[in-house]
Design a protein around this motif. Structure first.
Motif, PDB file in Angstrom:
ATOM      1  N   ARG A 208       9.449  -1.429  -1.989  1.00  9.36           N
ATOM      2  CA  ARG A 208       9.330  -1.874  -0.597  1.00  9.36           C
ATOM      3  C   ARG A 208       7.868  -1.967  -0.159  1.00  9.36           C
ATOM      4  NH1 ARG A 208       9.994   2.787   3.573  1.00  9.36           N
ATOM      5  NH2 ARG A 208       8.175   3.302   2.318  1.00  9.36           N
ATOM      6  N   ASN A 209       7.037  -1.052  -0.658  1.00  7.73           N
ATOM      7  CA  ASN A 209       5.647  -0.981  -0.193  1.00  7.73           C
ATOM      8  C   ASN A 209       4.868  -2.262  -0.463  1.00  7.73           C
ATOM      9  OD1 ASN A 209       6.179   1.594   0.662  1.00  7.73           O
ATOM     10  ND2 ASN A 209       5.230   2.600  -1.082  1.00  7.73           N
ATOM     11  N   ARG A 210       5.189  -2.962  -1.548  1.00  5.98           N
ATOM     12  CA  ARG A 210       4.461  -4.197  -1.847  1.00  5.98           C
ATOM     13  C   ARG A 210       4.784  -5.282  -0.822  1.00  5.98           C
ATOM     14  NH1 ARG A 210       9.227  -5.286  -4.100  1.00  5.98           N
ATOM     15  NH2 ARG A 210       9.713  -7.323  -5.035  1.00  5.98           N
ATOM     16  N   ILE A 211       5.977  -5.193  -0.209  1.00  9.15           N
ATOM     17  CA  ILE A 211       6.346  -6.163   0.817  1.00  9.15           C
ATOM     18  C   ILE A 211       5.583  -5.871   2.111  1.00  9.15           C
ATOM     19  CG2 ILE A 211       8.242  -7.120   2.183  1.00  9.15           C
ATOM     20  CD1 ILE A 211      10.126  -6.430  -0.088  1.00  9.15           C
ATOM     21  N   ILE A 212       5.478  -4.597   2.469  1.00  6.51           N
ATOM     22  CA  ILE A 212       4.702  -4.213   3.653  1.00  6.51           C
ATOM     23  C   ILE A 212       3.278  -4.732   3.520  1.00  6.51           C
ATOM     24  CG2 ILE A 212       3.734  -2.270   4.942  1.00  6.51           C
ATOM     25  CD1 ILE A 212       6.217  -0.646   4.162  1.00  6.51           C
ATOM     26  N   SER A 213       2.680  -4.487   2.373  1.00 10.06           N
ATOM     27  CA  SER A 213       1.314  -4.943   2.127  1.00 10.06           C
ATOM     28  C   SER A 213       1.245  -6.459   2.069  1.00 10.06           C
ATOM     29  CB  SER A 213       0.798  -4.350   0.815  1.00 10.06           C
ATOM     30  OG  SER A 213      -0.396  -4.963   0.406  1.00 10.06           O
ATOM     31  N   GLY A 214       2.201  -7.076   1.366  1.00 17.18           N
ATOM     32  CA  GLY A 214       2.165  -8.520   1.166  1.00 17.18           C
ATOM     33  C   GLY A 214       2.276  -9.305   2.461  1.00 17.18           C
ATOM     34  N   LEU A 215       3.076  -8.825   3.396  1.00 14.28           N
ATOM     35  CA  LEU A 215       3.262  -9.536   4.659  1.00 14.28           C
ATOM     36  C   LEU A 215       2.051  -9.446   5.575  1.00 14.28           C
ATOM     37  CD1 LEU A 215       6.898  -8.611   5.767  1.00 14.28           C
ATOM     38  CD2 LEU A 215       6.075 -10.870   5.090  1.00 14.28           C
ATOM     39  N   SER A 216       1.248  -8.398   5.407  1.00 16.90           N
ATOM     40  CA  SER A 216       0.220  -8.058   6.380  1.00 16.90           C
ATOM     41  C   SER A 216      -1.162  -8.535   5.959  1.00 16.90           C
ATOM     42  CB  SER A 216       0.200  -6.537   6.595  1.00 16.90           C
ATOM     43  OG  SER A 216       1.503  -6.055   6.888  1.00 16.90           O
ATOM     44  N   SER A 217      -1.931  -8.977   6.925  1.00 16.27           N
ATOM     45  CA  SER A 217      -3.312  -9.371   6.645  1.00 16.27           C
ATOM     46  C   SER A 217      -4.235  -8.167   6.640  1.00 16.27           C
ATOM     47  CB  SER A 217      -3.796 -10.386   7.693  1.00 16.27           C
ATOM     48  OG  SER A 217      -3.676  -9.848   8.993  1.00 16.27           O
ATOM     49  N   THR A 218      -3.835  -7.108   7.331  1.00 15.75           N
ATOM     50  CA  THR A 218      -4.646  -5.903   7.482  1.00 15.75           C
ATOM     51  C   THR A 218      -3.750  -4.679   7.356  1.00 15.75           C
ATOM     52  OG1 THR A 218      -6.094  -7.089   9.018  1.00 15.75           O
ATOM     53  CG2 THR A 218      -6.250  -4.689   9.016  1.00 15.75           C
ATOM     54  N   ILE A 219      -4.276  -3.620   6.749  1.00 12.64           N
ATOM     55  CA  ILE A 219      -3.524  -2.378   6.575  1.00 12.64           C
ATOM     56  C   ILE A 219      -4.289  -1.238   7.240  1.00 12.64           C
ATOM     57  CG2 ILE A 219      -2.310  -0.891   4.932  1.00 12.64           C
ATOM     58  CD1 ILE A 219      -1.603  -3.812   4.545  1.00 12.64           C
ATOM     59  N   VAL A 220      -3.578  -0.414   8.004  1.00 13.44           N
ATOM     60  CA  VAL A 220      -4.172   0.772   8.627  1.00 13.44           C
ATOM     61  C   VAL A 220      -3.458   2.003   8.099  1.00 13.44           C
ATOM     62  CG1 VAL A 220      -4.634   2.000  10.777  1.00 13.44           C
ATOM     63  CG2 VAL A 220      -4.703  -0.509  10.727  1.00 13.44           C
ATOM     64  N   ILE A 221      -4.220   2.993   7.671  1.00 17.45           N
ATOM     65  CA  ILE A 221      -3.636   4.257   7.230  1.00 17.45           C
ATOM     66  C   ILE A 221      -4.087   5.360   8.176  1.00 17.45           C
ATOM     67  CG2 ILE A 221      -5.524   4.530   5.559  1.00 17.45           C
ATOM     68  CD1 ILE A 221      -3.676   6.246   3.866  1.00 17.45           C
TER      69      ILE A 221
END
Length: 283
Positions: A208-221
């Motif tokens: 699932r995590n690759r989809i979260i990353s793939g859809l998003s232009s920016t990631i915040v942790i």
């Protein structure tokens, strides 16, 4: 919802064998019904044949739509271009809610530990409002902790959110997020690469995590241990050249080690959402 013959062929194959698109594409290319499967005695292929035979007479698309589930096969025009950049893109996205959110140009993933606490909550209140003001959709994974906070902050501040699940829609995980999932399905968007019957499992969440990353232009942790599913999402993001922001954390917190380490490795520190807005404008 209209699906071409090719779309429906892929949907039924995926419903029988929920594998990423490259694996199923090879079957389709080899005319799997006549050449690749039916003349093989391999147990896995025999099992797949049995499932396909059971599915063949069923109006699968109509049955899904009756449950409020909109399938988007890889071959359909509405399939997100961002996910096609993955090495192993989902063959089908099963969705509930407002699918137009997939077309939004600015989607920001906010992720963190399932054990995230007040510090992550404070971070959401600083980061999310400017993103909502600038029409960014908030993407996360509906897990406990930071994911839940990200979705709730989007709702609190009048924004839009996309929740990516690690299981099919006939299951709810975690159970305490059932009400939140219902709200998102009605007014926002739930998506998963797994058919409705597919249960949650340890391996489905890293996928699932690759989809979260793939859809998003920016990631915040926000908060995270060094070894965690959160960090695996960040690895996917870095592999695809996504911009990563990390919330600096107190040095005496174990959940600050993940983001602080990312800052040391070149992630951008963040203390309010306007930094992301400025970054999106610049790009």
């Amino acid at each position: 919802m209209n699906l071409s013959t090719q779309d429906q062929e892929l949907l039924k194959l995926h419903y029988a064998w929920p594998a990423p698109y490259p694996k199923l594409a090879r079957l389709l290319e080899n005319n799997y019904r006549n050449e690749y499967l039916l003349h093989s005695s391999h147990p896995q292929r025999t099992n797949l044949n049995t499932k396909l035979a059971l599915l063949s007479p069923l109006p699968l698309l109509e049955l899904l739509l009756e449950k409020g589930i909109i399938p988007i096969p890889f071959t359909h025009p509405d399939y997100p271009d961002e996910l096609k950049q993955l090495i192993d893109p989902p063959a089908v996205l099963y969705t509930k809610g407002d699918t137009s959110l997939l077309k939004k140009s600015n989607k920001v993933a906010i992720i963190g530990s399932r054990k995230a606490g007040n510090y992550s909550m404070c971070a959401m209140d600083m980061i999310v409002p400017p993103l909502v003001q600038h029409d960014c959709a908030i993407v996360s994974g509906l897990a406990k902790g930071a994911d839940t906070m990200a979705h709730q902050a989007a709702l609190k501040y009048g924004g839009q959110t996309i929740a990516v699940l690690g299981h099919g829609f006939f299951h709810v995980y975690p159970k305490e997020n059932a009400e939140l999932a219902t709200v998102i399905a009605k007014e926002h968007l739930l998506i998963t690469e797994y058919p409705p019957y597919h249960p949650p499992a340890k391996w489905t969440f890293p996928m699932r995590n690759r989809i979260i990353s793939g859809l998003s232009s920016t990631i915040v942790i926000t908060e995270s241990a060094v070894k965690s599913g959160t960090m695996s999402t960040i690895e996917h993001a870095l592999d695809h050249g996504k911009e990563v922001f990390a919330v600096p954390g107190p040095i005496d917190s174990l959940l600050s080690i993940g983001p602080n380490k990312l800052l040391d490795e070149g992630a951008r520190p963040i203390w309010d959402g306007f930094q992301i807005v400025e970054s999106l404008v610049e790009s």
